[in-house]
Design a protein around this motif. Structure first.
Motif, PDB file in Angstrom:
ATOM      1  N   VAL A  36       4.197 -15.390 -17.604  1.00 14.76           N
ATOM      2  CA  VAL A  36       3.094 -14.611 -18.159  1.00 14.76           C
ATOM      3  C   VAL A  36       3.458 -14.311 -19.606  1.00 14.76           C
ATOM      4  N   ARG A  40       0.222 -10.182 -21.478  1.00 13.69           N
ATOM      5  CA  ARG A  40       0.247  -9.789 -20.067  1.00 13.69           C
ATOM      6  C   ARG A  40      -0.979 -10.276 -19.276  1.00 13.69           C
ATOM      7  N   PHE A  41      -1.839 -11.084 -19.920  1.00 15.78           N
ATOM      8  CA  PHE A  41      -3.033 -11.564 -19.233  1.00 15.78           C
ATOM      9  C   PHE A  41      -3.289 -13.046 -19.472  1.00 15.78           C
ATOM     10  N   GLU A  66       4.023  -4.266 -16.904  1.00 15.06           N
ATOM     11  CA  GLU A  66       3.337  -5.489 -16.477  1.00 15.06           C
ATOM     12  C   GLU A  66       2.484  -5.231 -15.235  1.00 15.06           C
ATOM     13  N   HIS A  69       0.551  -9.896 -10.754  1.00 20.31           N
ATOM     14  CA  HIS A  69      -0.138 -11.179 -10.919  1.00 20.31           C
ATOM     15  C   HIS A  69       0.130 -12.075  -9.711  1.00 20.31           C
ATOM     16  N   ASN A  70      -0.683 -13.100  -9.583  1.00 22.59           N
ATOM     17  CA  ASN A  70      -0.424 -14.190  -8.657  1.00 22.59           C
ATOM     18  C   ASN A  70      -0.969 -15.472  -9.274  1.00 22.59           C
ATOM     19  N   PRO A  83      -0.874 -10.454  -5.368  1.00 24.72           N
ATOM     20  CA  PRO A  83      -0.401 -10.140  -6.719  1.00 24.72           C
ATOM     21  C   PRO A  83       0.825  -9.225  -6.674  1.00 24.72           C
ATOM     22  N   CYS A 105      -5.107 -16.135 -11.835  1.00 26.11           N
ATOM     23  CA  CYS A 105      -4.533 -14.884 -11.362  1.00 26.11           C
ATOM     24  C   CYS A 105      -5.737 -14.117 -10.824  1.00 26.11           C
ATOM     25  N   HIS A 108      -6.984 -10.953 -12.514  1.00 24.42           N
ATOM     26  CA  HIS A 108      -7.267 -11.047 -13.956  1.00 24.42           C
ATOM     27  C   HIS A 108      -8.057 -12.298 -14.342  1.00 24.42           C
ATOM     28  N   MET A 113      -7.370 -15.179 -17.272  1.00 24.94           N
ATOM     29  CA  MET A 113      -6.023 -15.602 -16.855  1.00 24.94           C
ATOM     30  C   MET A 113      -6.168 -16.798 -15.920  1.00 24.94           C
TER      31      MET A 113
END
Length: 154
Positions: A36, A40-41, A66, A69-70, A83, A105, A108, A113
């Motif tokens: 990432v 952060r996105f 942070e 996420h996934n 995530p 993600c 996001h 993302m």
């Protein structure tokens, strides 16, 4: 004569069960790491090109700033799970899985993302194939026993 038949049988079993004879040994492919970025996105890199047999490793470690996420492929081919702030997930693209894959993600996706993986067919080295064919042509087609040769039929 029965000893020659036994030797021939053992040789046939050995050749037919050896992975090299069946072409089953494959070198390990390349591993590309996706993380990432500092916004952060965004995934970085967001687009990668690999070959069948290569792997993509999604890796990020916990950072108190942070968000979780996934990485989920849009058709379900791979999914890093729920995530999280700590992700260490690897997917290996098998032979036949060439093509272009979009992944997101999930929390996001709306802010962009999104990533792309381009998987090219595994290239075959023609020089290696020619050498293998020449080696096979030069091999004996039988087993020498005493003063004669027993033909080897596979």
């Amino acid at each position: 004569m029965s000893r020659a038949v036994f030797v021939l049988f053992c040789l046939i079993v050995l050749v037919s069960t050896t992975p090299v004879a069946l072409g089953e040994i494959q070198e390990e492919g390349e591993v590309v790491v996706v993380t990432v970025d500092s916004t952060r996105f965004r995934f970085t890199p967001d687009t990668i090109t690999i070959q069948e047999g290569d792997s993509v490793r999604f890796f990020w470690e916990e950072d108190p700033w942070e968000p979780a996420h996934n990485a989920v492929e849009e058709n379900g081919l791979f999914d890093s799970g729920e995530p999280e702030r700590n992700v260490n997930y690897t997917y290996t693209f098998q032979i036949g899985e060439n093509g272009t894959y979009q992944y997101v993600c999930e929390p996001h996706e709306e802010v962009g993302m999104i990533g792309t993986i381009i998987v090219e067919p595994l290239s075959i080295n023609d020089d290696e194939n020619e050498t293998q064919i020449e080696d096979e042509e030069n091999q004996s087609s039988g087993i020498e026993v005493g003063e004669g040769t027993i033909p080897l039929v596979l």
